[in-house]
Design an enzyme around this catalytic site. Structure first.
Site, mmCIF file in Angstrom:
data_model
loop_
_atom_site.group_PDB
_atom_site.id
_atom_site.type_symbol
_atom_site.label_atom_id
_atom_site.label_comp_id
_atom_site.label_asym_id
_atom_site.label_seq_id
_atom_site.Cartn_x
_atom_site.Cartn_y
_atom_site.Cartn_z
ATOM 1 N N GLY A 11 0.824 -1.213 0.000
ATOM 2 C CA GLY A 11 0.000 0.000 0.000
ATOM 3 C C GLY A 11 0.854 1.257 0.000
ATOM 4 O O GLY A 11 0.464 2.300 0.509
ATOM 5 N N ALA A 13 1.686 3.353 -2.245
ATOM 6 C CA ALA A 13 1.435 4.465 -3.179
ATOM 7 C C ALA A 13 0.585 5.577 -2.587
ATOM 8 O O ALA A 13 0.476 6.652 -3.177
ATOM 9 C CB ALA A 13 0.770 3.928 -4.445
ATOM 10 N N GLY A 15 -1.568 7.411 1.108
ATOM 11 C CA GLY A 15 -1.919 7.493 2.519
ATOM 12 C C GLY A 15 -0.796 7.095 3.473
ATOM 13 O O GLY A 15 0.351 7.536 3.345
ATOM 14 N N ASP A 35 2.144 -2.022 -4.575
ATOM 15 C CA ASP A 35 0.810 -1.417 -4.685
ATOM 16 C C ASP A 35 0.243 -1.767 -6.060
ATOM 17 O O ASP A 35 0.925 -2.379 -6.888
ATOM 18 C CB ASP A 35 0.871 0.109 -4.472
ATOM 19 C CG ASP A 35 -0.425 0.671 -3.882
ATOM 20 O OD1 ASP A 35 -1.503 0.407 -4.463
ATOM 21 O OD2 ASP A 35 -0.355 1.355 -2.846
ATOM 22 N N ASP A 44 -1.740 -6.946 -7.591
ATOM 23 C CA ASP A 44 -3.059 -6.896 -6.961
ATOM 24 C C ASP A 44 -3.104 -7.957 -5.866
ATOM 25 O O ASP A 44 -3.204 -9.158 -6.155
ATOM 26 C CB ASP A 44 -4.139 -7.154 -8.022
ATOM 27 C CG ASP A 44 -5.538 -7.117 -7.426
ATOM 28 O OD1 ASP A 44 -5.667 -6.997 -6.187
ATOM 29 O OD2 ASP A 44 -6.508 -7.222 -8.208
ATOM 30 N N LEU A 45 -3.045 -7.517 -4.630
ATOM 31 C CA LEU A 45 -3.004 -8.457 -3.504
ATOM 32 C C LEU A 45 -4.368 -9.095 -3.240
ATOM 33 O O LEU A 45 -4.492 -9.944 -2.358
ATOM 34 C CB LEU A 45 -2.479 -7.758 -2.245
ATOM 35 C CG LEU A 45 -1.051 -7.207 -2.387
ATOM 36 C CD1 LEU A 45 -0.633 -6.452 -1.130
ATOM 37 C CD2 LEU A 45 -0.064 -8.328 -2.688
ATOM 38 N N TYR A 156 -15.706 -4.728 6.735
ATOM 39 C CA TYR A 156 -14.402 -4.074 6.961
ATOM 40 C C TYR A 156 -13.823 -4.403 8.347
ATOM 41 O O TYR A 156 -12.727 -4.977 8.445
ATOM 42 C CB TYR A 156 -14.535 -2.559 6.743
ATOM 43 C CG TYR A 156 -13.276 -1.787 7.023
ATOM 44 C CD1 TYR A 156 -12.215 -1.798 6.134
ATOM 45 C CD2 TYR A 156 -13.126 -1.055 8.197
ATOM 46 C CE1 TYR A 156 -11.036 -1.107 6.396
ATOM 47 C CE2 TYR A 156 -11.965 -0.357 8.465
ATOM 48 C CZ TYR A 156 -10.920 -0.383 7.566
ATOM 49 O OH TYR A 156 -9.763 0.304 7.844
HETATM 50 P P1 NAI Z 1 -5.254 4.680 1.113
HETATM 51 O O1 NAI Z 1 -6.453 4.345 0.304
HETATM 52 O O2 NAI Z 1 -4.712 6.076 1.056
HETATM 53 O O3 NAI Z 1 -4.069 3.664 0.776
HETATM 54 C C1 NAI Z 1 -4.294 2.284 0.645
HETATM 55 C C2 NAI Z 1 -3.358 1.741 -0.424
HETATM 56 O O4 NAI Z 1 -3.616 0.330 -0.550
HETATM 57 C C3 NAI Z 1 -3.593 2.389 -1.812
HETATM 58 O O5 NAI Z 1 -2.389 2.857 -2.358
HETATM 59 C C4 NAI Z 1 -4.175 1.247 -2.618
HETATM 60 O O6 NAI Z 1 -3.872 1.291 -3.998
HETATM 61 C C5 NAI Z 1 -3.561 0.023 -1.930
HETATM 62 N N1 NAI Z 1 -4.345 -1.163 -2.270
HETATM 63 C C6 NAI Z 1 -5.693 -1.295 -2.235
HETATM 64 N N2 NAI Z 1 -6.055 -2.459 -2.740
HETATM 65 C C7 NAI Z 1 -4.920 -3.102 -3.136
HETATM 66 C C8 NAI Z 1 -4.648 -4.340 -3.758
HETATM 67 N N3 NAI Z 1 -5.650 -5.161 -4.120
HETATM 68 N N4 NAI Z 1 -3.370 -4.676 -4.001
HETATM 69 C C9 NAI Z 1 -2.360 -3.836 -3.676
HETATM 70 N N5 NAI Z 1 -2.550 -2.637 -3.082
HETATM 71 C C10 NAI Z 1 -3.814 -2.275 -2.832
HETATM 72 O O7 NAI Z 1 -5.645 4.280 2.587
HETATM 73 P P2 NAI Z 1 -5.042 4.588 4.044
HETATM 74 O O8 NAI Z 1 -6.055 5.360 4.765
HETATM 75 O O9 NAI Z 1 -3.639 5.026 3.985
HETATM 76 O O10 NAI Z 1 -5.151 3.117 4.653
HETATM 77 C C11 NAI Z 1 -4.062 2.249 4.772
HETATM 78 C C12 NAI Z 1 -4.503 1.096 5.662
HETATM 79 O O11 NAI Z 1 -4.882 1.607 6.936
HETATM 80 C C13 NAI Z 1 -5.691 0.311 5.128
HETATM 81 O O12 NAI Z 1 -5.475 -1.062 5.394
HETATM 82 C C14 NAI Z 1 -6.844 0.831 5.956
HETATM 83 O O13 NAI Z 1 -7.859 -0.125 6.105
HETATM 84 C C15 NAI Z 1 -6.166 1.129 7.285
HETATM 85 N N6 NAI Z 1 -6.844 2.096 8.112
HETATM 86 C C16 NAI Z 1 -7.109 3.369 7.678
HETATM 87 C C17 NAI Z 1 -7.725 4.283 8.514
HETATM 88 C C18 NAI Z 1 -7.977 5.710 8.136
HETATM 89 O O14 NAI Z 1 -8.654 6.433 8.889
HETATM 90 N N7 NAI Z 1 -7.470 6.206 7.063
HETATM 91 C C19 NAI Z 1 -8.163 3.885 9.864
HETATM 92 C C20 NAI Z 1 -7.840 2.532 10.220
HETATM 93 C C21 NAI Z 1 -7.197 1.685 9.369
#
Ligand code: NAI
Length: 266
Positions: A11, A13, A15, A35, A44-45, A156
């Protein structure tokens, strides 16, 4: 020989994964990001083929050992998004990387892994435990079916609970702590990322999210969570094994003050 330490960050790329990759690189780590796009390894994971490609890519990129793994890749729950996608990405994608890279970690220097959960697993009511149980049984078709039935919004936290339980079960065992690899879980609360922005913008989830308390008075930043990962991978966390670190500005403490931790009543 270089003493540079190497981390795989999924992940990477966006956040918190992107912030973690940047933080670790600034600290001198070599980071291999995974990613869907814009990463060292694009995969694609959510699919078995993608997971296999990711593991093969890491194997090719490394010299037979790995020092750290951080599994940020994940999808949020949204109305209209199938729950099955979350079961496959959030749980099976995460576990495939943890299991698949464990042999490389076993040959690393002070190796450590951080799996990503969410405080939603304890702060959202009505978690569909059938999803969690099917995940933990390793039955991806059953987990996908249960998650589709539940819908991705409640699936989720169920997928994140499954990741956490899997880690807590294996972390103290012979393959992890016994092999010198520390495995811990990081459970963020509301953190400002593209995922949270989409949640806030959603016509159904946005208003619900407004009611989600963050006692410290603001949401977290991706950089703060990257700092927590840096701590978990570093020397000050050498005694942390199987810990679930909730980093959420006080949400869980407020909502579940006396429920957690749960005392042992044999
Ligand atoms: P984000 O959406 O900014 O980043 C998530 C990344 O995971 C993206 O770059 C996306 O392309 C990648 N991703 C998604 N599906 C994929 C796949 N099939 N294969 C490879 N990569 C894939 O999200 P964020 O907020 O940075 O979240 C990161 C993690 O933190 C996630 O697991 C999310 O569930 C968790 N999280 C986020 C919270 C929030 O408030 N933002 C709160 C609690 C947990």
């Amino acid at each position: 020989m270089s003493s540079q330490r190497t981390a795989v960050v999924t992940g990477s790329a966006s956040g918190m994964g992107a912030a973690t990759a940047a933080r670790l690189r600034a600290e001198g780590w070599r980071v291999v990001g995974i990613d869907l796009a814009d990463a060292d390894i694009t995969a694609d994971l959510g699919t078995p083929e993608g997971r296999a490609a990711a593991l093969a890519g890491v194997g090719d990129a490394l010299d037979g050992s790995l020092d750290a793994l951080v599994t940020w890749a994940g999808l949020g729950g949204f109305p209209g998004r199938p729950g099955s996608l979350l079961a496959s990405v959030n749980y099976f994608g995460t576990i495939a990387l943890l299991e698949g890279l464990r042999p490389l970690l076993a040959r690393g220097t002070e190796p450590s892994a951080v799996a990503i959960a969410s405080n939603s697993m304890t702060c959202m009511p009505g978690v569909p435990l059938a999803v969690t149980e099917a995940c933990l049984a390793g039955d991806e078709p059953a987990a996908r079916a249960a998650a589709d039935e539940a819908g991705s919004v409640t699936a989720y936290p169920a997928t994140k609970l499954a990741v956490t339980r899997w880690c807590r079960m294996v972390a103290p065992g012979p393959d992890w702590a016994g092999a010198g690899i520390r495995l811990n879980v990081l459970a963020p609360g509301a953190v400002e990322t593209p995922l949270l922005a989409a949640t806030k913008a959603d016509p159904v989830l946005g208003p619900l999210f407004e009611g989600f308390p963050v006692p410290i008075g603001r949401n977290g930043t991706a950089e703060e969570l990257a700092g927590t990962v840096s701590f978990l991978l570093g020397p000050d966390a050498r005694f942390l094994v199987g810990t679930v670190l909730v980093v959420d500005g006080g949400t869980e403490a407020q909502l579940r003050a006396t429920d957690l931790p749960s005392p042992w009543t044999p």
